[in-house]
Every structure is written in C-alpha cells, then in structure tokens.
Design a protein around this motif. Structure first.
Motif, PDB file in Angstrom:
ATOM      1  N   ASP A   1       0.851  -1.126  -0.008  1.00 42.80           N
ATOM      2  CA  ASP A   1       0.037   0.024   0.076  1.00 42.80           C
ATOM      3  C   ASP A   1       0.719   1.335  -0.063  1.00 42.80           C
ATOM      4  O   ASP A   1       0.229   2.291  -0.147  1.00 42.80           O
ATOM      5  CB  ASP A   1      -0.911   0.028   1.299  1.00 42.80           C
ATOM      6  N   PHE A   2       1.980   1.136   0.274  1.00 45.06           N
ATOM      7  CA  PHE A   2       2.922   2.131   0.334  1.00 45.06           C
ATOM      8  C   PHE A   2       3.003   3.253  -0.613  1.00 45.06           C
ATOM      9  O   PHE A   2       3.143   4.489  -0.678  1.00 45.06           O
ATOM     10  CB  PHE A   2       4.501   1.781   0.906  1.00 45.06           C
ATOM     11  N   GLU A   3       2.980   2.765  -1.915  1.00 37.14           N
ATOM     12  CA  GLU A   3       3.021   3.394  -3.212  1.00 37.14           C
ATOM     13  C   GLU A   3       1.871   4.325  -3.401  1.00 37.14           C
ATOM     14  O   GLU A   3       2.123   5.661  -3.299  1.00 37.14           O
ATOM     15  CB  GLU A   3       3.267   2.729  -4.605  1.00 37.14           C
ATOM     16  N   LEU A   4       0.757   4.029  -3.090  1.00 35.36           N
ATOM     17  CA  LEU A   4      -0.379   4.760  -3.339  1.00 35.36           C
ATOM     18  C   LEU A   4      -0.535   5.857  -1.840  1.00 35.36           C
ATOM     19  O   LEU A   4      -0.867   6.950  -2.104  1.00 35.36           O
ATOM     20  CB  LEU A   4      -1.600   3.948  -3.189  1.00 35.36           C
ATOM     21  N   MET A   5      -0.001   5.321  -0.705  1.00 38.83           N
ATOM     22  CA  MET A   5      -0.115   6.113   0.348  1.00 38.83           C
ATOM     23  C   MET A   5       0.880   7.366   0.331  1.00 38.83           C
ATOM     24  O   MET A   5       0.550   8.394   0.537  1.00 38.83           O
ATOM     25  CB  MET A   5       0.156   5.168   1.679  1.00 38.83           C
ATOM     26  N   ALA A   6       1.916   6.999  -0.321  1.00 39.38           N
ATOM     27  CA  ALA A   6       3.011   8.049  -0.575  1.00 39.38           C
ATOM     28  C   ALA A   6       2.456   9.022  -1.640  1.00 39.38           C
ATOM     29  O   ALA A   6       2.660  10.469  -1.439  1.00 39.38           O
ATOM     30  CB  ALA A   6       4.373   7.482  -0.947  1.00 39.38           C
ATOM     31  N   GLU A   7       1.731   8.549  -2.448  1.00 39.09           N
ATOM     32  CA  GLU A   7       1.206   9.797  -3.646  1.00 39.09           C
ATOM     33  C   GLU A   7       0.269  10.612  -2.970  1.00 39.09           C
ATOM     34  O   GLU A   7       0.252  11.689  -3.285  1.00 39.09           O
ATOM     35  CB  GLU A   7       0.449   8.785  -4.786  1.00 39.09           C
ATOM     36  N   ASN A   8      -0.622  10.027  -2.130  1.00 39.33           N
ATOM     37  CA  ASN A   8      -1.518  11.024  -1.471  1.00 39.33           C
ATOM     38  C   ASN A   8      -0.961  11.753  -0.463  1.00 39.33           C
ATOM     39  O   ASN A   8      -1.476  12.730  -0.107  1.00 39.33           O
ATOM     40  CB  ASN A   8      -2.725   9.882  -1.113  1.00 39.33           C
ATOM     41  N   ALA A   9       0.033  11.308   0.257  1.00 39.72           N
ATOM     42  CA  ALA A   9       0.482  12.052   1.428  1.00 39.72           C
ATOM     43  C   ALA A   9       1.136  13.356   0.674  1.00 39.72           C
ATOM     44  O   ALA A   9       0.983  14.432   1.260  1.00 39.72           O
ATOM     45  CB  ALA A   9       1.746  11.395   2.119  1.00 39.72           C
ATOM     46  N   LEU A  10       1.844  13.340  -0.381  1.00 38.07           N
ATOM     47  CA  LEU A  10       2.451  14.306  -1.323  1.00 38.07           C
ATOM     48  C   LEU A  10       1.157  15.305  -1.563  1.00 38.07           C
ATOM     49  O   LEU A  10       1.513  16.534  -1.735  1.00 38.07           O
ATOM     50  CB  LEU A  10       3.192  14.123  -2.272  1.00 38.07           C
ATOM     51  N   LYS A  11       0.070  14.948  -1.559  1.00 39.40           N
ATOM     52  CA  LYS A  11      -1.151  15.626  -2.099  1.00 39.40           C
ATOM     53  C   LYS A  11      -2.024  16.216  -0.751  1.00 39.40           C
ATOM     54  O   LYS A  11      -2.579  17.100  -1.014  1.00 39.40           O
ATOM     55  CB  LYS A  11      -2.163  14.919  -2.830  1.00 39.40           C
ATOM     56  N   ASP A  12      -1.606  15.875   0.393  1.00 33.28           N
ATOM     57  CA  ASP A  12      -2.269  16.206   1.607  1.00 33.28           C
ATOM     58  C   ASP A  12      -1.803  17.687   1.871  1.00 33.28           C
ATOM     59  O   ASP A  12      -0.794  18.447   1.681  1.00 33.28           O
ATOM     60  CB  ASP A  12      -1.599  15.333   2.635  1.00 33.28           C
ATOM     61  N   GLY A  13      -2.969  18.186   2.538  1.00 42.11           N
ATOM     62  CA  GLY A  13      -2.463  19.799   2.618  1.00 42.11           C
ATOM     63  C   GLY A  13      -1.766  20.177   3.752  1.00 42.11           C
ATOM     64  O   GLY A  13      -0.943  21.292   3.852  1.00 42.11           O
ATOM     65  N   ASN A  14      -1.122  19.154   4.633  1.00 41.17           N
ATOM     66  CA  ASN A  14      -0.202  19.403   5.417  1.00 41.17           C
ATOM     67  C   ASN A  14       1.556  19.292   4.907  1.00 41.17           C
ATOM     68  O   ASN A  14       2.239  19.539   5.703  1.00 41.17           O
ATOM     69  CB  ASN A  14      -0.122  18.553   6.680  1.00 41.17           C
TER      70      ASN A  14
END
Length: 391
Positions: free
Chosen positions: A353-366
């Motif tokens: 799951d890390f690849e998708l989670m990493a992609e979305n982390a970089l899009k996170d407002g924080n």
C-alpha cells in the motif's frame, strides 16, 4: 523569518481550567443559540456526570434547547457528517456544539461545512476553499491532544476510498472553545498516550515548518516542555490533575502553533495510515515522527539541535548534526515510554500500500509546509523504515 508578515488565527474566546464546563450554556445563549446539535460519541453520552451530561445541564440552566447526535466514530467518515446534517435540518437546529476529542470536533466541522458550502465535501478539500461561514460552533474538548477545538482543520475519511482529506479554512475555527481538565481524568491510558503524542507532534512539526514565526516558536517550545514533564505522568496516573492540566495547556499551545505555522509530512503520512487501516491518529503520528524528522534534519539541523535541548538532552560539546540526532532519540523514547507500538507493521500497515499512500501524502494539505521537499520515492522509503523499525 521575523521580517515577513503573517496572520495569527484562533477562536475568539477560549475557556480554560477546572469547572469551565459550567459556562457552556451562558455562552451558547450569548451567541444566540436556540437549539444546537450536540455532536459526540455514544460512550461519552452514557458517562454519568460526564462531559455530555454536564454540557446538557449547563444548557438547561441557561434555557437552551438541544438535540443529540451520538454516532461519532474514530477517524470520522463522510456518512457521519451527513447524518449530523440530516438531524440538524430535521430537528430545526440552528447551531452545533461538539463534545469530545478530535473526532467529535471534526465531525461537527464537517457537518457545518456541508450545511452551508455544498453537499459534496470532497470537492472542498484543500486550503481556504469555503465561501460561506459555518453555523455557530462551540467546541467542548475532552482530550489533551488534537487541538481541533482551536484550529481551522477538519479531517474527514472517505469510507469508499479509505483516504483522509483535510478542509483547511479560517471559517472552521469554533467561535468558542472549552478546555476543562476535570473532564479528562477518566480518559483511558491508551487514549491519553495517543492524543498526548499527537499534541507532541503538533509541537514539533510547526517548530521546523517553513511557515514558522516567532510567536509559534514560543508556543512550540513551551508545549514541548510541558509534554516532556507531564505526558508520562498523565499516562501513569490519569487522576493526576496537575499533569492533566499541563497537558491541556500544552495541547492548546500546540493547536495555536500549528493553526498558524502548519504541519508537515508526519501528518500528511499519518492521514494515509489512519484512513487506510482505521488506526488511531495519534498513534500513527507518533509512529512516523522519528522517521520523518530524521529525514528532515538536513533541511534545518540547527532547529533539531535546539529541539534536543528543549527536550532536556545534553548537547554540550556535540556537533550540530549529532545534537540534532539526539532529538530523534528523545522523540522515540517518549513514544516508547507511553506505550506506543514500535512499528507501523503492528497497526496493520502493508508494504504493497505504500506507493499509493505516498502519492496521496504528497497531495495532503499538510505536506506543503514540510521543511524538506521530497519525492514519492522518499516517502515510500520513510514508510518502509517505519515498517521495519530502522531509525
């Protein structure tokens, strides 16, 4: 840093200290609330003489009617905020009072957002996307952790995608917050530890944020000192009122700090962990903190060296880099002392799951305020290190 301009956001009124819960009714009446929806968790509603019962007693004494929504879940979902909206409209409510920790406050904020800014909250994810004010909102806080009773952040989980998203707007800030440490005396050890570590992370991330300023620096420093001296005690003995009070002071300071200096990759990544595996937010933050900040050191090593000193580490004679690494050791030690798991594997994380989670982390407002700018590959490596326990 001090030469640039900046704004500073917080609720207009903040009540703090033992017994302030009795003032909820009079303040609600002052704000013109006729029938608020109390947004809370079922177990809090059922506690004899608990925070919900005390809130209701205060409202009754002031002659303010109310209706209760008790379906708040950890990591609040879109269906939770829709349920509050339906109850609000069907009951003729005119305002919202949240009673609980971050989940209650985020649920109330989320409901307020879709009541006035459009039914699809996913389209409002991001920073300052709200055009209209929320219904009048009061936040009664029961955990020393998230700071959500003070902040402009509303964190919601999309149950279909398992992704968390954040709506960040000054319009989300409650009009009034209440922090009464006597409401926290019976909070379980695990919740005390998780929320306390969340407050700790929310003291560290703004201190190294690219958006920090002298005011938030002072708040972070004091919050970290308070947490260092009181979190372990509050976990060891939940009825230690002095420790509980210091933790409330710390989480308020941390909330004010990150409300203005913002956060970083710890929260951006923790939102993915919590959303994907429905894990406690504070635990996710605590697990990721040392790994993310070790990655961040090269961006501002002197700040991390200062953090080591603030946390009580002896940095005499050490290079800036070595002193900075002591801060990472101290972060990990605090986490272990209060019983946080050692790796994200223990909360169910899966490498696939890390690849998708990493992609979305970089899009996170924080993510935008993190001191070091990373790639998806960097974030995957941090997840992997936290999975293996490689510090």
């Amino acid at each position: 840093m001090s030469e640039r301009s900046y704004d500073f956001l917080m609720p207009s009124v903040n009540f703090f200290g033992p017994g302030v819960i009795t003032k909820v009714g009079s303040r609600a009446k002052m704000l013109g609330m006729k029938k608020p929806v109390i947004v809370t968790e079922r177990f809090l509603e059922q506690l004899k003489d608990g925070p919900v019962e005390q809130t209701i007693n205060s409202l009754k004494a002031a002659g303010v009617d109310y209706v209760i929504y008790n379906g708040v879940e950890p990591n609040p979902k879109i269906h939770n905020i829709k349920e509050v909206k339906k109850l609000y409209e069907n009951s003729g409510a005119d305002s919202i009072i949240t009673v609980g920790g971050g989940s209650s406050h985020d649920t109330g904020k989320g409901a307020g957002i879709i009541l006035t800014n459009g039914a699809d909250i996913t389209k409002l994810a991001g920073i300052e996307t709200l055009d209209k004010p929320l219904p009048p909102l009061i936040a009664v806080n029961t955990t020393a952790g998230t700071g959500s009773e003070l902040t402009r952040h509303a964190v919601i989980t999309n149950e279909e995608t398992h992704l968390k998203f954040v709506v960040v707007s000054w319009r989300n800030i409650p009009l009034v917050s209440f922090n009464d440490p006597t409401l926290m005396l019976d909070v379980p050890k695990s919740v005390t530890a998780a929320t306390g570590m969340d407050a700790f992370v929310q003291s560290v991330e703004p201190y190294v944020s690219v958006d920090r300023n002298p005011i938030t620096d002072s708040q972070c420093i004091e919050a970290i000192k308070l947490i260092e001296t009181s979190l372990r005690q509050a976990v060891a003995n939940g009825h230690n009122l002095e420790a509980r009070t210091k933790m409330v002071e710390a989480e308020m300071l941390a909330g004010m700090a990150f409300n203005n200096a913002n956060l970083g990759y710890v929260h951006a990544m923790a939102h993915q962990l919590g959303g994907q595996y429905d894990a406690p937010h504070g635990v996710c933050c605590a697990l990721l903190l040392p790994y993310v900040e070790k990655y961040n050191i090269i961006a501002c090593p002197e700040r991390f060296a200062e953090l080591a000193e603030i946390m009580g580490e002896n940095t005499t004679g050490l290079s800036t880099r070595d002193a900075a690494m002591l801060s990472i050791k101290a972060m990990k030690q605090l986490s272990e002392d209060v019983g946080i798991p050692k790796t994200i594997k223990e909360i169910g994380a899966k490498p696939e799951d890390f690849e998708l989670m990493a992609e979305n982390a970089l899009k996170d407002g924080n993510a935008f305020s993190n001191p070091r700018k990373g790639t998806k590959k960097d974030i995957i490596k941090i997840f992997q290190a936290a999975y293996n326990g490689d510090i």
